[in-house]
Design a protein around this motif. Structure first.
Motif, PDB file in Angstrom:
ATOM      1  N   ILE A 135      43.848  16.077  33.108  1.00  0.00           N
ATOM      2  CA  ILE A 135      42.609  15.343  32.856  1.00  0.00           C
ATOM      3  C   ILE A 135      41.497  15.865  33.776  1.00  0.00           C
ATOM      4  CG2 ILE A 135      42.990  13.458  34.516  1.00  0.00           C
ATOM      5  CD1 ILE A 135      42.089  11.491  32.334  1.00  0.00           C
ATOM      6  N   ASP A 136      40.283  15.913  33.258  1.00  0.00           N
ATOM      7  CA  ASP A 136      39.148  16.381  34.070  1.00  0.00           C
ATOM      8  C   ASP A 136      38.459  15.157  34.704  1.00  0.00           C
ATOM      9  OD1 ASP A 136      36.592  15.610  32.371  1.00  0.00           O
ATOM     10  OD2 ASP A 136      38.074  16.426  30.972  1.00  0.00           O
ATOM     11  N   PRO A 137      37.632  15.373  35.727  1.00  0.00           N
ATOM     12  CA  PRO A 137      37.032  14.243  36.450  1.00  0.00           C
ATOM     13  C   PRO A 137      36.217  13.284  35.575  1.00  0.00           C
ATOM     14  CG  PRO A 137      36.716  16.257  37.702  1.00  0.00           C
ATOM     15  CD  PRO A 137      37.300  16.664  36.365  1.00  0.00           C
ATOM     16  N   LEU A 138      35.451  13.806  34.633  1.00  0.00           N
ATOM     17  CA  LEU A 138      34.625  12.937  33.805  1.00  0.00           C
ATOM     18  C   LEU A 138      35.488  12.079  32.877  1.00  0.00           C
ATOM     19  CD1 LEU A 138      31.677  12.216  33.310  1.00  0.00           C
ATOM     20  CD2 LEU A 138      31.618  13.951  31.528  1.00  0.00           C
ATOM     21  N   THR A 139      36.501  12.672  32.270  1.00  0.00           N
ATOM     22  CA  THR A 139      37.406  11.916  31.398  1.00  0.00           C
ATOM     23  C   THR A 139      38.191  10.899  32.212  1.00  0.00           C
ATOM     24  OG1 THR A 139      37.569  13.821  29.928  1.00  0.00           O
ATOM     25  CG2 THR A 139      39.256  12.120  29.679  1.00  0.00           C
ATOM     26  N   TRP A 140      38.587  11.264  33.431  1.00  0.00           N
ATOM     27  CA  TRP A 140      39.296  10.341  34.321  1.00  0.00           C
ATOM     28  C   TRP A 140      38.434   9.113  34.591  1.00  0.00           C
ATOM     29  CZ3 TRP A 140      38.193   9.093  39.580  1.00  0.00           C
ATOM     30  CH2 TRP A 140      39.196   8.370  40.234  1.00  0.00           C
ATOM     31  N   GLN A 141      37.143   9.326  34.846  1.00  0.00           N
ATOM     32  CA  GLN A 141      36.257   8.203  35.136  1.00  0.00           C
ATOM     33  C   GLN A 141      36.040   7.320  33.909  1.00  0.00           C
ATOM     34  OE1 GLN A 141      32.941  10.229  37.018  1.00  0.00           O
ATOM     35  NE2 GLN A 141      33.806   9.831  39.038  1.00  0.00           N
ATOM     36  N   GLU A 142      35.871   7.914  32.728  1.00  0.00           N
ATOM     37  CA  GLU A 142      35.685   7.085  31.527  1.00  0.00           C
ATOM     38  C   GLU A 142      36.978   6.329  31.218  1.00  0.00           C
ATOM     39  OE1 GLU A 142      34.740   9.959  28.419  1.00  0.00           O
ATOM     40  OE2 GLU A 142      36.765   9.862  27.653  1.00  0.00           O
ATOM     41  N   ALA A 143      38.131   6.966  31.435  1.00  0.00           N
ATOM     42  CA  ALA A 143      39.409   6.322  31.140  1.00  0.00           C
ATOM     43  C   ALA A 143      39.694   5.174  32.106  1.00  0.00           C
ATOM     44  CB  ALA A 143      40.548   7.347  31.184  1.00  0.00           C
ATOM     45  N   PHE A 144      39.378   5.357  33.386  1.00  0.00           N
ATOM     46  CA  PHE A 144      39.676   4.255  34.295  1.00  0.00           C
ATOM     47  C   PHE A 144      38.759   3.062  34.049  1.00  0.00           C
ATOM     48  CE2 PHE A 144      36.914   6.043  37.885  1.00  0.00           C
ATOM     49  CZ  PHE A 144      36.144   4.906  38.107  1.00  0.00           C
ATOM     50  N   GLN A 145      37.571   3.288  33.498  1.00  0.00           N
ATOM     51  CA  GLN A 145      36.716   2.149  33.131  1.00  0.00           C
ATOM     52  C   GLN A 145      37.371   1.320  32.028  1.00  0.00           C
ATOM     53  OE1 GLN A 145      34.072   1.006  34.661  1.00  0.00           O
ATOM     54  NE2 GLN A 145      34.112   2.686  36.120  1.00  0.00           N
ATOM     55  N   ARG A 146      37.937   2.007  31.027  1.00  0.00           N
ATOM     56  CA  ARG A 146      38.629   1.281  29.960  1.00  0.00           C
ATOM     57  C   ARG A 146      39.925   0.650  30.486  1.00  0.00           C
ATOM     58  NH1 ARG A 146      37.999   4.509  26.043  1.00  0.00           N
ATOM     59  NH2 ARG A 146      36.483   3.332  24.865  1.00  0.00           N
ATOM     60  N   TYR A 147      40.604   1.346  31.399  1.00  0.00           N
ATOM     61  CA  TYR A 147      41.819   0.798  32.028  1.00  0.00           C
ATOM     62  C   TYR A 147      41.489  -0.521  32.734  1.00  0.00           C
ATOM     63  CZ  TYR A 147      46.116   0.864  34.892  1.00  0.00           C
ATOM     64  OH  TYR A 147      47.313   0.554  35.491  1.00  0.00           O
ATOM     65  N   LEU A 148      40.355  -0.549  33.449  1.00  0.00           N
ATOM     66  CA  LEU A 148      39.951  -1.788  34.126  1.00  0.00           C
ATOM     67  C   LEU A 148      39.637  -2.895  33.126  1.00  0.00           C
ATOM     68  CD1 LEU A 148      37.751  -0.385  37.049  1.00  0.00           C
ATOM     69  CD2 LEU A 148      40.068  -1.339  37.178  1.00  0.00           C
ATOM     70  N   THR A 149      39.076  -2.532  31.976  1.00  0.00           N
ATOM     71  CA  THR A 149      38.843  -3.522  30.916  1.00  0.00           C
ATOM     72  C   THR A 149      40.163  -4.133  30.478  1.00  0.00           C
ATOM     73  OG1 THR A 149      36.901  -2.334  30.129  1.00  0.00           O
ATOM     74  CG2 THR A 149      37.946  -3.836  28.569  1.00  0.00           C
ATOM     75  N   TRP A 150      41.174  -3.284  30.327  1.00  0.00           N
ATOM     76  CA  TRP A 150      42.507  -3.743  29.926  1.00  0.00           C
ATOM     77  C   TRP A 150      43.120  -4.629  31.003  1.00  0.00           C
ATOM     78  CZ3 TRP A 150      47.526  -1.304  31.367  1.00  0.00           C
ATOM     79  CH2 TRP A 150      48.600  -1.853  30.661  1.00  0.00           C
ATOM     80  N   ILE A 151      43.042  -4.206  32.260  1.00  0.00           N
ATOM     81  CA  ILE A 151      43.603  -4.997  33.359  1.00  0.00           C
ATOM     82  C   ILE A 151      42.932  -6.369  33.423  1.00  0.00           C
ATOM     83  CG2 ILE A 151      43.817  -5.152  35.891  1.00  0.00           C
ATOM     84  CD1 ILE A 151      45.837  -3.249  34.621  1.00  0.00           C
ATOM     85  N   THR A 152      41.639  -6.413  33.151  1.00  0.00           N
ATOM     86  CA  THR A 152      40.925  -7.688  33.128  1.00  0.00           C
ATOM     87  C   THR A 152      41.497  -8.601  32.052  1.00  0.00           C
ATOM     88  OG1 THR A 152      38.913  -6.631  33.933  1.00  0.00           O
ATOM     89  CG2 THR A 152      38.645  -8.755  32.853  1.00  0.00           C
ATOM     90  N   ASP A 153      41.890  -8.029  30.911  1.00  0.00           N
ATOM     91  CA  ASP A 153      42.451  -8.818  29.812  1.00  0.00           C
ATOM     92  C   ASP A 153      43.886  -9.257  30.067  1.00  0.00           C
ATOM     93  OD1 ASP A 153      40.090  -8.545  28.409  1.00  0.00           O
ATOM     94  OD2 ASP A 153      40.830  -6.923  27.132  1.00  0.00           O
TER      95      ASP A 153
END
Length: 198
Positions: A135-153
């Motif tokens: 994974i590249d840095p930009l994709t890592w950052q976009e993915a962890f934002q969605r991961y945090l959305t999931w963790i919130t749920d």
């Protein structure tokens, strides 16, 4: 031939810039500064004040809190199935590209039969997705934002705080630029260990 999107061009430019030596990055930044400063010195045309409000938030459509803002896709049930079975969910599943793939092509993706504690599960075959280590840095950052959305749920307040702190600490601009391989390794190992011990 298709024309690359601005986001892809920017992502490729950032990835190329990150791979440069510090000296080359400094030279590139100096060139970029000289280009932008010559454009910025231009005289701004006079703008006549407008008495009418152009943007009125009372006329905006309310968005659903259950959906992630990227492409209006939520977290796919395949990810939740992996977590429910106690399997590790690689961050690559949370990228914009793979989220769209899961929602648009989920019916045609391969699943594998896995036995966990004597129970059979049909889970998403992760071999059909790119390796998390690539994974590249930009994709890592976009993915962890969605991961945090999931963790919130799916998590409690402590889990949300833990993972938010984890990612925001790792995502400091200078650290990601200088040490992304080490950050990625630490991140993957931390999430794998967490999945194994929960």
């Amino acid at each position: 031939p298709s024309v690359p999107s601005t986001a892809n061009s920017l992502q490729q430019w950032i990835s190329a810039f990150i791979s440069l030596s510090p000296n080359s990055q400094a030279q590139g930044a100096a060139v970029l500064d000289s280009i932008t400063s010559t454009k910025a010195t231009g005289i701004r045309p006079s703008v006549t004040p407008i008495s009418k409000v152009l943007f009125d938030s009372s006329k905006e459509i309310v968005t659903s809190s259950g959906l992630d803002s990227s492409y209006n896709f939520g977290i796919h049930h395949f990810i939740q199935d992996l977590a429910n079975a106690g399997e590790y969910c690689p961050l690559t599943l949370f990228s914009n590209k793979n989220t769209e793939c899961l929602h648009r092509e989920g019916h045609s993706l391969k699943c594998t039969k896995v036995h966990v504690n004597g129970v059979s599960h049909h889970l998403l075959d992760l071999a059909q997705f790119e390796n998390e280590w690539d994974i590249d840095p930009l994709t890592w950052q976009e993915a962890f934002q969605r991961y945090l959305t999931w963790i919130t749920d799916v998590g409690d307040a402590q889990a949300v705080k833990r993972w938010t702190t984890h990612f925001t600490t790792l995502a400091k601009d200078e650290a990601v630029r200088k040490n992304f391989c080490a950050i990625l390794e630490f991140d993957i190992e931390t999430r794998q260990n967490y999945a194994l011990h929960r």
